[in-house]
Design an enzyme around this catalytic site. Structure first.
Site, short mmCIF file in Angstrom:
data_model
loop_
_atom_site.label_atom_id
_atom_site.label_comp_id
_atom_site.label_asym_id
_atom_site.label_seq_id
_atom_site.Cartn_x
_atom_site.Cartn_y
_atom_site.Cartn_z
N ASP A 368 -34.39 -9.73 -34.94
CA ASP A 368 -34.51 -10.54 -33.72
C ASP A 368 -34.35 -9.68 -32.45
O ASP A 368 -33.54 -8.76 -32.42
CB ASP A 368 -33.39 -11.59 -33.78
CG ASP A 368 -33.61 -12.72 -32.82
OD1 ASP A 368 -34.54 -12.64 -32.01
OD2 ASP A 368 -32.84 -13.69 -32.90
N ARG A 444 -28.56 -23.86 -31.44
CA ARG A 444 -28.69 -22.43 -31.15
C ARG A 444 -29.64 -22.24 -29.95
O ARG A 444 -30.48 -21.36 -29.94
CB ARG A 444 -29.22 -21.66 -32.36
CG ARG A 444 -28.81 -20.20 -32.34
CD ARG A 444 -29.68 -19.29 -33.18
NE ARG A 444 -29.07 -17.98 -33.29
CZ ARG A 444 -29.73 -16.87 -33.60
NH1 ARG A 444 -31.00 -16.91 -33.87
NH2 ARG A 444 -29.11 -15.73 -33.66
N LYS A 477 -39.77 -10.80 -42.20
CA LYS A 477 -38.64 -11.71 -42.43
C LYS A 477 -38.93 -12.96 -41.60
O LYS A 477 -39.03 -12.89 -40.37
CB LYS A 477 -37.34 -11.03 -41.99
CG LYS A 477 -36.10 -11.89 -42.13
CD LYS A 477 -34.87 -11.05 -41.77
CE LYS A 477 -33.60 -11.86 -41.68
NZ LYS A 477 -32.48 -11.07 -41.14
N TRP A 478 -39.07 -14.10 -42.28
CA TRP A 478 -39.44 -15.38 -41.64
C TRP A 478 -38.18 -16.24 -41.54
O TRP A 478 -37.71 -16.75 -42.55
CB TRP A 478 -40.51 -16.06 -42.49
CG TRP A 478 -41.04 -17.36 -41.98
CD1 TRP A 478 -40.35 -18.52 -41.80
CD2 TRP A 478 -42.40 -17.66 -41.62
NE1 TRP A 478 -41.17 -19.51 -41.35
CE2 TRP A 478 -42.45 -19.01 -41.24
CE3 TRP A 478 -43.59 -16.92 -41.60
CZ2 TRP A 478 -43.63 -19.64 -40.83
CZ3 TRP A 478 -44.76 -17.56 -41.21
CH2 TRP A 478 -44.77 -18.89 -40.83
N ASP A 479 -37.67 -16.36 -40.32
CA ASP A 479 -36.37 -17.02 -40.13
C ASP A 479 -36.54 -18.47 -39.66
O ASP A 479 -37.62 -18.87 -39.19
CB ASP A 479 -35.58 -16.21 -39.09
CG ASP A 479 -34.07 -16.28 -39.29
OD1 ASP A 479 -33.61 -17.20 -39.99
OD2 ASP A 479 -33.36 -15.43 -38.73
N CYS A 526 -35.88 -16.72 -44.79
CA CYS A 526 -34.51 -16.71 -44.28
C CYS A 526 -34.30 -17.97 -43.47
O CYS A 526 -35.25 -18.48 -42.86
CB CYS A 526 -34.33 -15.47 -43.38
SG CYS A 526 -32.77 -15.39 -42.51
N ASP A 548 -25.97 -15.17 -44.40
CA ASP A 548 -25.55 -14.35 -43.25
C ASP A 548 -24.17 -13.76 -43.49
O ASP A 548 -23.71 -12.93 -42.70
CB ASP A 548 -25.50 -15.22 -41.98
CG ASP A 548 -26.85 -15.24 -41.29
OD1 ASP A 548 -27.74 -14.47 -41.68
OD2 ASP A 548 -27.02 -16.05 -40.36
#
Ligand code: DGJ
Length: 731
Positions: A368, A444, A477-479, A526, A548
């Site tokens: 990120d 968030r 990475k697909w969050d 993710c 995490d």
């Protein structure tokens, strides 16, 4: 493997060398569940479940058959309206306002192979002779709706895959309020329920308790499968251990909300169900159209929880995960998240990359913070363009730098989200998921994009394509970093009750496009760690960031619980800094390595800040892992000591197919004075082979190691100690 139908007894029998599943047609109308369990030789065993009069049981046939009540029957899939008072499998709202349906047996079909489910993740066969499928049609002739129950049996697994189709033959729409994928009844309630629940950073704790009267519900109403519950439940004989005893598992191949009901009724019959959660679901099936539920993977194992897990691991590995990496050794990665969080510039990344390359790391992942103007979590989701102040030479230059160092390059995206402070939000505020004229909650600091809308997906897809076509990218990475709230439609043409399932179908559609267009990318799913670690995502992405929480002691619980259903090759596990950022605990580099080496090894710390000795340890760990990763990622995994037993220990092992090589991991989280010596009995070796143990050099026969066991904890002093023992055949 075969599927028979005996016309004399009206019994269907699906069987292979491991299991049998039997269904009977009762009174030529109703589908009764007869059996699921160990393979039975007799093909048409009808079973003798007693039909006796029980007070207050409605008789759907007539008063002469007062003993026949659906509430007393073991059923396959049942509505509420004909006197079965247990949890229903479906609920249909007909156009005349009525809810009463009367589905009756209509016919069946047996097919070679497994038919495809449109738009949903699903298990597959490589050729038709790997499986057979039974389709049983039930019809409500007055309302002109059919329910088709689909059962697939595979040749080599203790597994039945089930799903359900609703077909509307009426000239008007019907509305599904509830449409579960499966339901099945047992004649008794002598079971423990096992499920995996937790929270963010504490995913998939193994919960086990005896079932009792009433309904126990395991579910998610968070829009996604969630950290909190896994779409998995198992019923086990109370005496079932890791190694012995019967267990039935049900796992849903889906990424949205789910529900599993486990009901024990007044006669101690047990019903188990799984499917889409009706909480945010109401689906209009237009005249002439169908609704297909997601599929469930139902395992029967007579060999304890390990037996069940091994079936799931093998099945997902061979029949669910589609990727060119499915059977390839997975690269050791470094991820910059816990090393830098949002605070990085090119120079910092170069230093990390340089250090990673000399340590033997194979993949550098930029997490990120690389896009828009993202310096914290308040901004830029939705603007997938490089942040030039941080990366003035651009992403391509960074990727080239990584490749020149002999590593692969990976990048983080969170495609389903939007920040209020983003160009995308400024131009499309209405793309946020939410109900009409209602404020959507942030979480968030971000909103969810309404992925049920094709134009929203197309915009994000285009932005991603731009990056992927310009920059050589080997891994993504697909969050997904929040749960959904205010699930509804701002778009007047779509009904609120359809938004969530349409969102999930839209997500699947986009993933299908991406994995097809970019087949060389290794995808890792993710969701704030393991918030979306489900078989639906596994179909598109062969890896998941497990949690995490990177603390090695916490990871023993998390990885142990996860292994109940998920294959080790899918499980991301990283060594991070000490004291650990999530729990503040300090653990040696050795044990942090040993915990992470039991999954897909990665590092997530600032390697440049390590001492010379620690750097050496990292190198040694990576070297060791590369030699053993095939065994770890694809060998047979067996749990030996559970960290949930509160004995401050855990152990597991991996064995290769030919039983010539194994590796045992042992962990001690708390030392006890004058402790007992743990005799660890190994599993899955060959009694006639001789094996050398790496920690002593001693040689034993397989039977000695399996039945007498090995003692390994007497020389471990202190908390957070671990040991890895290689077990190699000597000839
Ligand atoms: C949650 C993930 O689980 C982390 O690994 C990291 O990628 C952050 N999101 C970034 O926002």
């Amino acid at each position: 493997m075969n599927i028979y139908f005996d016309e004399n007894t009206s019994v269907f029998h699906l069987s292979n060398s491991k299991i049998s599943y039997q269904i009977s047609i009762e009174e030529q109308k109703y589908l009764a569940h007869r059996y699921f369990g160990k393979n039975l030789k007799q093909h048409t065993f009808k079973g003798d479940y007693p039909v006796v009069y029980r007070s207050f049981g409605p008789n759907p046939i007539d008063a002469q058959q007062a003993g026949f009540s659906l509430n007393n029957q073991l059923l396959e899939y049942s509505g509420n309206d004909n006197g079965d008072f247990r949890e229903s499998s479906f609920q249909i709202n007909f156009s005349d306002g009525s809810y009463v349906s009367q589905f009756r047996y209509k016919g069946f079909e047996i097919l070679e192979g497994k038919p495809e489910l449109k738009g949903l993740p699903q298990s597959f066969t490589n050729s038709d002779n790997e499986a057979k499928t039974l389709k049983i049609t039930l019809e409500d002739t007055r309302n002109k709706v059919q329910i088709i129950l689909i059962y697939t049996i595979f040749s080599d697994y203790g597994i039945i895959v089930r799903s359900t189709v609703f077909k509307n033959l009426n000239h008007e729409s019907v509305f599904l309020d509830k449409a579960l994928s499966m339901s099945m009844d047992f004649p008794h309630s002598n079971f423990d329920l096992i499920q995996l629940s937790g929270s963010w950073a504490r995913e998939r704790e193994m919960i086990r308790h005896k079932i009792n009267r009433g309904v126990t519900k395991v579910d998610s109403k968070r829009g996604t499968t969630s950290h909190n519950y896994q779409p998995f439940v198992a019923l086990a004989d109370p005496n079932t251990t890791e190694h012995k005893g019967e267990v039935f598992g049900v796992h849903l191949v889906y990424t949205g909300e789910f529900v599993s009901n486990i009901e024990v009724d007044e006669y101690n019959q047990t019903r188990i169900q799984m499917g889409i959660n009706p909480a945010h679901f109401n689906w209009e099936v237009l005249s002439g159209e169908e609704f297909q539920t997601p599929e469930t993977v139902m395992v029967y194992s007579p060999d304890g929880l390990n037996g069940m897990s091994q079936e799931y691991h093998r099945f997902y590995q061979n029949q669910l995960i589609r990727s060119k990496y499915t059977k390839e050794e997975r690269p050791v990665l470094i991820n910059n998240w816990e090393a830098t969080y949002f605070d990085f510039k090119e120079e910092k990344l170069h230093a990390l990359i340089d250090e990673a390359a000399v340590s033997g790391v194979e993949l550098f992942v930029l997490d990120d913070g690389w896009f828009g103007k993202r310096d914290d979590d308040r901004t830029s989701l939705g603007d997938w363009k490089v942040y030039e102040e941080k990366l003035p030479s651009g992403l391509k230059a960074l990727s080239d730098y990584v490749h020149e160092k002999g590593m692969k390059f990976g990048l983080w995206f969170e495609p389903e989200m939007i920040s209020e402070d983003s160009d995308l939000y400024r131009s499309h505020p209405d793309w946020v998921l939410g109900a009409k004229n209602r404020q959507s909650s942030v979480s968030r600091n971000q909103f969810v994009l309404d992925f049920s809308r094709p134009e929203v997906r197309e915009n994000i897809l285009e932005q991603m394509r731009k990056v992927l076509d310009e920059v050589p990218i080997d891994y993504i990475k697909w969050d997904f970093n929040r749960n959904m709230s205010e699930i509804g439609s701002r778009n007047s043409s779509v009904r609120d009750g359809e938004i969530l399932h349409r969102y999930i179908l839209g997500l699947y559609d986009m993933l299908e496009t991406l994995v097809t267009e970019y087949p060389d990318i290794l995808w890792e799913s993710c969701s704030g760690g393991g918030g979306r670690y489900d078989p639906g995502m596994l179909y598109y992405m062969p890896q998941t960031w497990t949690s995490d929480n990177t603390d090695a002691a916490s990871r023993l619980d998390i990885q142990y619980g996860t292994s109940l259903v998920m294959p080790i090759s899918s499980m991301g596990a990283h060594v991070s800094a000490t004291p650990n950022h999530q729990v503040g605990r300090s653990i040696s580099m050795e044990m942090r390595g040993h915990a992470a080496m039991a999954g897909n090894l990665g590092y997530e710390l600032d390697l440049t800040e390590l001492s010379a000795d620690e750097k050496e340890q990292v190198k040694t760990q990576i070297e060791w892992y590369k030699k053993h990763r095939k065994l770890i990622q694809y060998g047979e995994f067996t749990r030996l000591i559970s960290p949930f037993d509160k004995n401050h220990k855990a152990a597991w092992m991996f064995t290769n197919e030919s039983k010539s090589q194994a590796v045992l991991f042992f962990y001690q989280t708390m030392a006890r004075a004058n402790d007992s010596f743990d005799q660890i009995r190994l599993v899955g070796l060959d009694s006639d082979k001789q094996y050398k143990l790496s920690h002593t050099g001693e040689v034993y026969y397989g039977d000695e190691l399996m039945y007498r066991g090995v003692y390994i904890n007497h020389d471990l002093h202190g908390d957070y100690q671990s040991k890895v023992i290689e077990i190699n055949e000597v000839k």
